[in-house]
Design a protein around this motif. Structure first.
Motif, PDB file in Angstrom:
ATOM      1  N   GLY A   1      13.497  81.043  -9.681  1.00 55.22           N
ATOM      2  CA  GLY A   1      12.698  80.086  -8.923  1.00 55.22           C
ATOM      3  C   GLY A   1      12.244  80.587  -7.570  1.00 55.22           C
ATOM      4  O   GLY A   1      11.530  79.891  -6.852  1.00 55.22           O
ATOM      5  N   ILE A   2      12.652  81.795  -7.187  1.00 55.46           N
ATOM      6  CA  ILE A   2      12.325  82.320  -5.858  1.00 55.46           C
ATOM      7  C   ILE A   2      11.439  83.552  -5.994  1.00 55.46           C
ATOM      8  O   ILE A   2      11.712  84.443  -6.797  1.00 55.46           O
ATOM      9  CB  ILE A   2      13.600  82.659  -5.068  1.00 55.46           C
ATOM     10  N   MET A   3      10.368  83.584  -5.202  1.00 58.58           N
ATOM     11  CA  MET A   3       9.414  84.688  -5.219  1.00 58.58           C
ATOM     12  C   MET A   3       9.463  85.430  -3.888  1.00 58.58           C
ATOM     13  O   MET A   3       9.827  84.866  -2.861  1.00 58.58           O
ATOM     14  CB  MET A   3       7.997  84.165  -5.455  1.00 58.58           C
ATOM     15  N   LYS A   4       9.065  86.701  -3.923  1.00 58.20           N
ATOM     16  CA  LYS A   4       9.077  87.478  -2.685  1.00 58.20           C
ATOM     17  C   LYS A   4       7.869  88.401  -2.626  1.00 58.20           C
ATOM     18  O   LYS A   4       7.236  88.700  -3.639  1.00 58.20           O
ATOM     19  CB  LYS A   4      10.360  88.296  -2.583  1.00 58.20           C
ATOM     20  N   VAL A   5       7.577  88.830  -1.415  1.00 55.24           N
ATOM     21  CA  VAL A   5       6.568  89.850  -1.178  1.00 55.24           C
ATOM     22  C   VAL A   5       7.304  91.060  -0.634  1.00 55.24           C
ATOM     23  O   VAL A   5       8.165  90.927   0.242  1.00 55.24           O
ATOM     24  CB  VAL A   5       5.508  89.367  -0.163  1.00 55.24           C
ATOM     25  N   HIS A   6       6.996  92.239  -1.152  1.00 59.72           N
ATOM     26  CA  HIS A   6       7.682  93.451  -0.703  1.00 59.72           C
ATOM     27  C   HIS A   6       7.521  93.610   0.804  1.00 59.72           C
ATOM     28  O   HIS A   6       6.466  93.320   1.371  1.00 59.72           O
ATOM     29  CB  HIS A   6       7.110  94.672  -1.427  1.00 59.72           C
ATOM     30  N   ASP A   7       8.581  94.095   1.461  1.00 62.58           N
ATOM     31  CA  ASP A   7       8.541  94.145   2.937  1.00 62.58           C
ATOM     32  C   ASP A   7       7.444  95.065   3.466  1.00 62.58           C
ATOM     33  O   ASP A   7       6.895  94.820   4.535  1.00 62.58           O
ATOM     34  CB  ASP A   7       9.912  94.528   3.510  1.00 62.58           C
ATOM     35  N   LEU A   8       7.088  96.128   2.717  1.00 60.34           N
ATOM     36  CA  LEU A   8       5.998  96.995   3.172  1.00 60.34           C
ATOM     37  C   LEU A   8       4.672  96.242   3.138  1.00 60.34           C
ATOM     38  O   LEU A   8       3.878  96.318   4.093  1.00 60.34           O
ATOM     39  CB  LEU A   8       5.909  98.244   2.287  1.00 60.34           C
ATOM     40  N   ILE A   9       4.436  95.482   2.074  1.00 57.77           N
ATOM     41  CA  ILE A   9       3.208  94.680   1.982  1.00 57.77           C
ATOM     42  C   ILE A   9       3.212  93.609   3.057  1.00 57.77           C
ATOM     43  O   ILE A   9       2.200  93.343   3.711  1.00 57.77           O
ATOM     44  CB  ILE A   9       3.084  94.052   0.577  1.00 57.77           C
ATOM     45  N   CYS A  10       4.377  92.998   3.251  1.00 58.86           N
ATOM     46  CA  CYS A  10       4.483  91.906   4.228  1.00 58.86           C
ATOM     47  C   CYS A  10       4.179  92.409   5.644  1.00 58.86           C
ATOM     48  O   CYS A  10       3.398  91.803   6.381  1.00 58.86           O
ATOM     49  CB  CYS A  10       5.892  91.322   4.158  1.00 58.86           C
ATOM     50  N   SER A  11       4.804  93.503   6.020  1.00 57.84           N
ATOM     51  CA  SER A  11       4.589  94.033   7.374  1.00 57.84           C
ATOM     52  C   SER A  11       3.153  94.516   7.550  1.00 57.84           C
ATOM     53  O   SER A  11       2.586  94.429   8.646  1.00 57.84           O
ATOM     54  CB  SER A  11       5.566  95.177   7.665  1.00 57.84           C
ATOM     55  N   SER A  12       2.538  95.008   6.473  1.00 60.17           N
ATOM     56  CA  SER A  12       1.155  95.497   6.554  1.00 60.17           C
ATOM     57  C   SER A  12       0.166  94.349   6.670  1.00 60.17           C
ATOM     58  O   SER A  12      -0.940  94.529   7.203  1.00 60.17           O
ATOM     59  CB  SER A  12       0.826  96.343   5.323  1.00 60.17           C
TER      60      SER A  12
END
Length: 927
Positions: free
Chosen positions: A453-464
């Protein structure tokens, strides 16, 4: 795959179906019917430009004997007629359309497919309509729920069907790819290609005699994907695995203290690692580790291993292993290029980016989605040396993300700027929009975490993608999300509160002094100092009709928690009585139905708690009229009916409500909130007639087991209450289900007490003891030993109290006696005040005394227990078991005459045929 995991995948698929637009529903529905009928269907519902077309039915067979119509129209199942005869305009229109397609009698089958969920009352009403009565079985209706089941079944039986559906449902696609590991480890990323050279590097590391491997590299270098690959390929060499996030393990704390903080279940890492050959994964642990951090782990001797990933390295440690750069061939395949015909620009781009599979995969997804010329893009990036010079890949990733469709880029930035890269999926659909969610999932920018039920965005994509970091927008969105559900703490909301707790708290501080609001209410859902501080400030506020629903619920919550601190029973009852009066005044003054319902609910609970049972019944009955859809009211009535001293009428009403709940649960698990279902299961212990009926129907027993298992996946604190009820009620007739449940949930059943709420300790202790006994009977001694060890940990924690309730001591005595510690059982019983000792406790005391060799004392206790149980009208059916305890005492003392006498009484009065059959072979009866 376990049935409850299948159900959870279908539940998530239903949510994705509900988000479909009209075009996608037509394409999916057309395929579903084609598979069902095993024939090619003609599709005219959309034209060659994939736009809706009119003047014909949506799908039909070549002979027009089969017709399909599809709808995303809201209110599809709502009765539009104010009169007695129901009317469903959209359904009637589709059926009439289908009939006109093949005159005069119409098609043999008319499929009606919608992405809406059918409401419970629909079928009985629809069957009264003229069209339903004239066409009968020719009409086949599939709502979102039935459609999800069909899509799932078709997908697992045929991979080509799965390939079609995966295009439309990114979440379902991930679940199918990784279903055997569902809820355990993340699914493999899109465009992933296994690099055998990399996996061999990890194997070589362990082959050198090292038990710990910390795979390090920059963000996006493929560490997590390599770890998933390694587990998939090595799973046969290990008994189990544990996957945790580095954030779950706080600095300067032992592994045994881990409690997941992102909406997942707590997990006993050390216990599982040491008890079986395990591979422990710690994903993204961003601090240096050495042997001293793993001193609690003794499972290395069994072959257990640790595999961690990190962006940090320690060149002086033998445990650290640098992740190799992808081979050129694998890198080209990740990028979607043919290694035999790659252009010069492509080769240069790969050379610059092969350190990061994430960059290559993201570039591929976006370029393919937008139809951008690959070579032109490669040249554009290579023309800017500053873009490819950064060692962390942020500049390249930023350039790639700039190619996103503007609305997708805006949605991604919204997530990145929130300060959290991980969110509940249902919340995200409201935060950034359904279409944005689907598109980001399709591009593998938004991916599933290892918690369902939990989704995430990779930290490299997030910081970019980050350009204006602020948690305020997220906190306000969570506040609106809670308000939209009127404070109902669904699993989705609870998960998001945990995930966004920091932002919520910061916004709470920024707003300073104010009336309690939904933001305040969200902080009350997380145990800790902030919750305690809020309660102290508001528990003495008066309830009034002027309060908002949010303020009202916060104050009521605080009053309830405060009541638990009142130790004197009479004083506590007086407090509840006063609360009931205050609630009545506020109820009479209020005109808002939602507020009146909330006040009425808590007034009824307060009346029950102060012994005013008849008044409580009136309130709950009135609440059923005001809010008939509230299943929780039936749960409260069942609770009221189980109270000691209530009238037969209240008892009957409680039984009636519990029957209604289970009828709804068995018809459709999803129709009843999970927390209400769990409470109903726990309440079964008080309604022997209902539990006996269910016990005779194995399919229903199994459904209850599935619900309990689901609660473990959803991280519900009520898990243990339901689990102990399940194991205590169905241990005899359906013991295999109980053992299966324990085997399926090793994480939840091997938790140390410090990771479980105190109020659940007794339930955990008893449930684990019950299951350990059943595992022994099933010949699963290793499982039994682990469960017994876990139960004693809870018992030891409870035993530290100076005084114990009779109920609690009973559970401890049972656990200690079963584990071979009868003296500890007697110690627990001694902590119960003299006036609180009942026949239930004396029953356990007899067991402990016999086990301790105190035969005379045991007989005395057994006779006292029999005397007390004969005076208890609630326990008439239990009397044979007390005679059996006396029989065991006489037998231990060598008194054959008395033993035989009691044995005959048990055989004459006991209703348990299986136990009677065992007793018939007693040596004394064979003489």
């Amino acid at each position: 795959m376990f049935e409850y995991i299948k159900k959870r995948i279908i539940k998530c698929l239903i949510e994705e179906i509900e988000c479909l637009d009209a075009i996608d529903l037509e394409l999916i529905g057309h395929n579903v019917i084609s598979v069902i009928e095993d024939k090619k269907m003609i599709h005219h519902g959309i034209n060659k430009d994939y736009k809706p077309s009119g003047y014909t039915v949506d799908s039909f067979s070549n002979d027009s004997a089969i017709v399909g119509e599809y709808s995303t129209e809201k209110g599809y199942f709502e009765d539009a007629s104010p009169k007695d005869t129901p009317s469903y305009p959209k359904i009637n229109k589709d059926i009439s359309h289908a009939i006109s397609h093949k005159r005069p009698d119409g098609p043999d089958k008319i499929y009606l497919i919608t992405n809406q969920e059918e409401i419970p009352s629909f079928r009985s009403k629809f069957n009264q309509t003229p069209l339903a009565q004239s066409l009968g079985e020719r009409i086949i209706i599939y709502d979102a729920r039935e459609l999800a089941k069909l899509i799932y079944d078709q997908s697992i039986t045929n991979t080509s069907y799965a390939g079609i559906y995966k295009q439309f449902f990114p979440g379902f696609s991930k679940d199918l790819d990784n279903y055997e590991y569902y809820g355990k480890i993340p699914a493999q990323c899109k465009n992933h290609f296994t690099d055998s050279r990399l996996l061999q590097t990890i194997r070589n590391h362990y082959a050198q005699g090292k038990n710990i491997c910390i795979l390090h590299g920059v963000s996006g270098s493929g560490k997590t994907q390599a770890t998933i690959d390694f587990i998939h390929q090595e799973r046969e060499n290990f008994e189990t695995y544990i996957w945790i996030s580095g954030e779950d393990w706080a600095p300067n704390t032992p592994l045994s203290s881990i409690q997941r903080t992102r909406g997942g279940s707590p997990i006993n890492v050390v216990g599982l690692f040491n008890s079986a050959k395990t591979i422990l994964v710690i994903d993204s642990i961003e601090r240096n580790l050495d042997e001293t951090h793993f001193t609690e782990l003794s499972g290395f001797d069994k072959g257990s291993r640790v595999l961690a990933t990190s962006q940090i390295s320690d060149p002086n440690s033998l445990h650290y292993l640098a992740i190799p750069t992808l081979s050129k061939e694998v890198a080209l395949r990740v990028l979607g290029e043919d290694p035999t015909s790659a252009s010069d620009a492509c080769n240069k781009f790969v050379k610059a980016c092969s350190f990061s599979p994430l960059i290559l995969s993201t570039a591929r997804n976006i370029l393919e989605d937008r139809g951008i010329s690959r070579d032109e893009f490669y040249k554009e990036v290579l023309a800017s040396p500053e873009v490819i010079s950064g060692p962390d890949g942020q500049s390249i990733m930023r350039r790639i993300l700039a190619k996103l469709e503007p609305r997708q880029h805006e949605a991604l930035s919204k997530i990145a700027n929130s300060g959290s890269s991980i969110h509940d999926l249902n919340f995200l659909r409201q935060f950034i929009g359904v279409n944005a969610c689907i598109n980001l999932q399709r591009l593998s920018i938004l991916i599933p975490s290892n918690t369902p039920g939990i989704m995430k965005v990779h930290d490299l994509i997030c910081s970019s993608a980050q350009d204006a970091l602020s948690g305020t927008e997220l906190a306000i969105a969570i506040e609106k999300y809670i308000g939209g559900y009127k404070g109902d703490m669904t699993p989705s909301i609870l998960r998001q509160i945990h995930l966004g707790y920091r932002q919520i708290y910061e916004e709470h501080i920024r707003r300073d002094h104010r009336d309690p609001d939904w933001l305040t209410y969200s902080l009350l859902q997380v145990e800790g100092e902030q919750k305690d501080n809020i309660h102290k400030k508001i528990h003495d506020q008066q309830i009034s009709s002027g309060h908002s629903l949010a303020s009202l619920m916060c104050i009521i919550d605080a009053k309830e928690v405060y009541s638990y601190t009142i130790e004197d029973r009479e004083e506590r009852e007086t407090y509840y009585s006063q609360c009931a009066e205050d609630f009545k005044f506020a109820f009479d003054e209020s005109s808002c139905d939602d507020i009146r319902a909330e006040i009425l609910h808590h007034r009824a609970k307060a009346l029950r708690r102060c012994g005013q049972h008849e008044e409580a019944l009136k309130c709950f009955s009135e609440l059923l009229v005001l809010k008939p859809e509230w299943h929780a009211t039936h749960g409260q009535l069942a609770h009221l009916g189980s109270q000691y001293g209530v009238s037969p009428q209240i008892r009957e009403k409680g039984e009636e409500s519990l029957r209604i709940l289970f009828k709804n649960i068995f018809q459709d698990v999803a129709s009843v909130p999970l927390r209400v279902s769990l409470a109903a299961i726990a309440r079964l212990r008080s309604y022997k007639k209902i539990s006996s009926e269910i016990s005779s129907r194995p399919d229903e027993v199994k459904k209850i087991g599935d619900i309990i298992a689901m609660s473990a996946l959803e991280s519900f604190g009520q898990f243990y209450e339901a689990f102990v009820s399940y194991t205590s009620l169905f241990w005899n007739s359906n013991s295999s289900f109980c053992v299966d449940l324990a085997e399926a949930l090793p994480d939840m059943l091997a938790l140390p007490p410090e990771l479980v709420e105190n109020k659940q300790w007794v339930s955990a202790c008893e449930g684990l003891t019950n299951t350990a006994n059943l595992a022994t009977q099933a010949g699963k001694n290793a499982l039994s030993a682990r469960l017994t060890e876990a139960s004693i940990k809870f018992a030891d924690s409870i035993l530290k109290c100076d005084k114990l309730k009779s109920f609690d001591a009973r559970a401890l005595a049972k656990a200690y006696t079963a584990a071979g510690y009868p003296q500890k059982a007697l110690e627990a019983i001694l902590k119960v005040p003299e006036g609180s000792i009942d026949h239930w406790l004396l029953y356990r005391k007899v067991e402990a005394q016999l086990a301790a060799g105190e035969k005379e004392e045991a007989l005395e206790s057994a006779q006292m227990a029999l005397d007390l149980v004969n005076r208890d009208p609630r326990a008439k059916t239990q009397i044979p078991w007390y005679h059996d305890q006396i029989r065991k005492c006489h037998e231990a003392l060598g008194d054959k005459v008395s033993t035989l006498l009691e044995l005959k009484i048990v055989l004459e009065t006991c209703n348990d045929e299986q136990y009677k059959e065992t007793l018939k072979h007693h040596p004394l009866l064979m003489e």
